[in-house]
Structure formats: structure tokens, C-alpha cells
Design a protein around this motif. Structure first.
Motif, mmCIF file in Angstrom:
data_model
loop_
_atom_site.group_PDB
_atom_site.id
_atom_site.type_symbol
_atom_site.label_atom_id
_atom_site.label_comp_id
_atom_site.label_asym_id
_atom_site.label_seq_id
_atom_site.Cartn_x
_atom_site.Cartn_y
_atom_site.Cartn_z
ATOM 1 N N ASP A 90 61.303 48.095 -2.093
ATOM 2 C CA ASP A 90 61.098 46.734 -1.600
ATOM 3 C C ASP A 90 60.691 46.739 -0.130
ATOM 4 O O ASP A 90 59.776 46.011 0.282
ATOM 5 N N LEU A 91 61.359 47.578 0.678
ATOM 6 C CA LEU A 91 61.050 47.625 2.106
ATOM 7 C C LEU A 91 59.647 48.159 2.351
ATOM 8 O O LEU A 91 58.943 47.683 3.256
ATOM 9 N N LEU A 92 59.237 49.137 1.552
ATOM 10 C CA LEU A 92 57.888 49.701 1.702
ATOM 11 C C LEU A 92 56.831 48.618 1.539
ATOM 12 O O LEU A 92 55.896 48.515 2.344
ATOM 13 N N TYR A 93 56.976 47.797 0.516
ATOM 14 C CA TYR A 93 55.993 46.737 0.289
ATOM 15 C C TYR A 93 56.157 45.597 1.297
ATOM 16 O O TYR A 93 55.173 44.954 1.683
ATOM 17 N N ALA A 94 57.387 45.357 1.746
ATOM 18 C CA ALA A 94 57.622 44.282 2.716
ATOM 19 C C ALA A 94 56.945 44.561 4.047
ATOM 20 O O ALA A 94 56.496 43.632 4.733
ATOM 21 N N VAL A 95 56.837 45.843 4.433
ATOM 22 C CA VAL A 95 56.191 46.182 5.701
ATOM 23 C C VAL A 95 54.688 46.396 5.538
ATOM 24 O O VAL A 95 53.998 46.723 6.504
ATOM 25 N N THR A 184 51.807 50.853 9.326
ATOM 26 C CA THR A 184 51.673 49.416 9.589
ATOM 27 C C THR A 184 52.553 48.980 10.770
ATOM 28 O O THR A 184 53.058 47.852 10.788
ATOM 29 N N GLU A 185 52.736 49.878 11.748
ATOM 30 C CA GLU A 185 53.644 49.585 12.860
ATOM 31 C C GLU A 185 53.269 48.309 13.622
ATOM 32 O O GLU A 185 54.140 47.593 14.098
ATOM 33 N N GLU A 186 51.985 48.040 13.738
ATOM 34 C CA GLU A 186 51.553 46.893 14.544
ATOM 35 C C GLU A 186 51.981 45.574 13.928
ATOM 36 O O GLU A 186 52.148 44.579 14.629
ATOM 37 N N GLN A 187 52.159 45.537 12.614
ATOM 38 C CA GLN A 187 52.515 44.290 11.939
ATOM 39 C C GLN A 187 54.015 43.992 12.003
ATOM 40 O O GLN A 187 54.438 42.840 11.863
ATOM 41 N N LEU A 188 54.832 45.038 12.200
ATOM 42 C CA LEU A 188 56.274 44.887 12.022
ATOM 43 C C LEU A 188 56.974 44.008 13.053
ATOM 44 O O LEU A 188 57.831 43.199 12.666
#
Length: 345
Positions: A90-95, A184-188
């Protein structure tokens, strides 16, 4: 005495020959010396390592420790991830990431985007051959269920991380790790800030009353009282509730649980009893009827009389809700404080 012209000519010839001999000898010596020096330099260069510009080793993409204190180094960002735990799927897709393989988990929902992803078995029964066939470059598992898979996967050249999430703050740090894994660090930061805002919106409305609860784990094998170490307990505490089981004696085989008994429930007399079903809901409901509702003493407990016994959703309270923490908080807040948050659906 005067020399004849013939003798003078002879002497001059000898002198000239001598001069030429000296010059030739000198030139020959110079060339020999030069040749020797050149040869010596060539031999030295052969003996010396080749001169190159200084180089630096390629830096690893990420190095971290998993829940079993294993140090794992990924040389590059993984592009084929298999998730064996529902909370990290779930966390993988959430980020903003995605998986090439996933587990099945009864009673726990999975991200809609992951429904078409290849299944490799249930959380507790993973098909190793199916995992290897997907050619992953990272497998994310859980120490409780997947320790025995590590050696086989690593021998196949597959990196394995056994991970856990124990709290809201821990979840946020794991989200940073997962975003690095997914690239995807920039989105977090924006997502985490939005989550904090939603969580704080719930917490700011709490009345500050002192209410108590007990959390019951319901499994096909029996019922236990949870003392510590679960997401469900933390969410209840975030809402200002007190877990009356914290002072109970621990189970012999589990320091985070206490043995269940009807006498214990009656003595602790909590305001709320929350139950979390592990596994199939039908089996859990059957266990509740057999061991709780069929006991005459059950009806005498205050929480039962006040209809404050609640079976909470497993995907909001059994596994860490990740970036959906606010949904878990709102759900429980509506059950405990309906006058503030409205009735739960």
C-alpha cells in the motif's frame, strides 16, 4: 731543418684523420649515452603503473538496515519490486511506485492499481518459484513470515529487505525510504504535509475526556488481549483513549499480549472493547460467538451493555494504514465521539 712538401702533406693528412677520429668517437659516445638514457626511461615506464586521472568508486543508490538489523546496499534504484506485506504494498503505491509481484492477504484490501499485479501467494505461504520467476531486483517482506526466504532469494541474486512499521512517525520515515526506492522523493513532502494537516484536523477536535479500552485479537486459534505494539493501539491512544491492558501480565510466548479471560475483561471493565479479526472474517465471527457471546458473563460487562463492542476493519487497524492514517483516526473517532465527528457509516 726544412721539411719537404711531401712530408708536410703527410703530416697534415695524419692530423686530419686524427681529428675525424676524435669527433666520430665523441658523437658515438653521445648517441650511446642518449640511447641508454632513453632505454632506461622506457624500462622505468614499463615497471611503473599507467598514469591515469584519479577515479572515484560509484556511489551506492541507497544503504539501509532492515527490521532484522541486516545492512542492505542497493547499487541502483530497483525497477522490479515484489511486496510480500500489505502495508508496504500500500505504501509503495501511495508514494507513486508500483510492483511486479504482490501477496494475497485475507481481510485486508490492496491498492486498486495493484489488483492486476501477479500474485505470489498469501503472506504466510509465499511461492518462492513464482517470486524468482518475476526476476525482481528487490523483495520487501516481513521478519515474522519471510526470514526463511532470504537465503534462497539472495542465492538467486535478489536483494531482500524485511521491514516493519510501528507508529505514525515510523511510517513517515518508511515513506521517505519507500519514495527513495520508487524514485518519487520530490512528490513525498507535499503528501506528508497534507497527511499531517488531515491528522491534526481530527486531533484538534478531541474533547479531552478520559475513556478506556481493551483491544482483542481474534484468530482462528483463539483470542488474546493486546498490550502493546500494534497500529490499532496507537490510533486509539492518539484519540486520547487509555489501554487498560498495559498493566496486565504478558503471555508466556508473547510480551505484547496478555492471556484472555472473561474474568479479566469484567475486572478491567473498559469503556470500549475493540476487536480485530486476523484472517477470514467468517472464521473470526464464529470465534467471537463461540468464546465471547455464548458466555453468560459477557452480557454483564459494561461495554457490552452500552453497545460499545466494535469489530474494526483489519485494513485500517491490523496493518499500518500508511498515508491513510487520517482515515483510521476518523473511523474510530466517529465510533467514540459521534457527537463531534458524526456516526460511522
Amino acid at each position: 731543418m726544412q721539411l719537404s712538401k711531401k712530408k708536410i702533406h703527410y703530416i697534415l693528412t695524419i692530423c686530419i684523420i686524427a681529428v675525424f677520429a676524435l669527433v666520430a668517437s665523441a658523437c658515438s659516445g653521445t648517441q650511446t649515452s642518449s640511447t641508454q638514457e632513453t632505454g632506461a626511461r622506457d624500462q622505468e615506464e614499463l615497471r611503473s603503473p599507467e598514469k591515469t586521472e584519479p577515479t572515484t568508486a560509484k556511489e551506492a543508490y541507497i544503504t539501509f538496515q532492515d527490521a532484522t538489523n541486516r545492512t542492505i546496499t542497493l547499487e541502483q534504484r530497483p525497477e522490479r519490486i515484489v511486496a510480500l506485506t500489505p502495508e508496504f504494498l500500500d505504501l509503495l503505491y501511495a508514494v507513486g511506485g508500483q510492483a511486479v509481484g504482490r501477496m494475497e492477504a485475507m481481510g485486508v484490501s490492496i491498492p486498486e492499481e495493484a489488483e492486476g499485479v501477479a500474485s505470489v501467494g498469501t503472506v504466510s505461504q509465499i511461492n518462492l518459484e513464482q517470486v524468482v520467476a518475476l526476476k525482481p531486483d528487490l523483495v520487501i517482506g516481513q521478519a515474522r513470515f519471510h526470514k526463511e526466504l532470504v537465503q534462497s532469494l539472495e542465492s538467486s541474486g535478489i536483494d531482500v529487505a524485511l521491514m516493519s512499521m510501528s507508529s505514525y512517525e515510523d511510517m513517515k520515515s518508511k515513506a521517505e525510504w519507500m519514495a527513495k526506492i520508487a524514485g518519487t522523493e520530490e512528490q513525498l513532502p507535499e503528501k506528508l504535509q497534507a497527511l499531517d494537516d488531515r491528522v491534526n484536523e481530527v486531533l484538534q477536535q478531541l474533547p479531552g475526556e478520559q475513556r478506556t479500552f481493551i483491544n482483542l485479537n481474534v484468530t482462528p486459534g483463539g483470542i488474546s488481549i493486546q498490550k502493546d505494539g500494534t497500529t490499532g493501539l496507537e490510533i486509539a491512544k492518539m484519540l486520547g483513549l487509555t489501554n487498560v491492558a498495559e498493566t496486565l501480565a504478558s503471555s508466556p510466548d508473547s510480551p505484547t499480549t496478555s492471556p484472555y479471560s472473561m474474568e479479566t475483561l469484567a475486572k478491567q471493565n473498559p469503556d470500549y472493547i475493540f476487536m480485530i479479526i486476523h484472517g477470514q472474517k467468517a472464521l473470526g465471527d464464529k470465534k467471537i460467538k463461540e468464546e465471547l457471546e455464548s458466555n453468560p458473563a459477557w452480557a454483564s460487562i459494561g461495554a457490552v451493555k452500552e453497545q460499545r463492542v466494535i469489530v474494526v476493519p483489519s485494513d485500517l487497524f491490523l496493518t499500518n494504514p500508511g498515508l491513510h492514517y487520517d482515515e483510521s483516526l476518523k473511523y474510530l473517532a466517529k465510533l467514540v465521539y459521534p457527537e463531534i465527528f458524526g456516526d460511522a457509516e
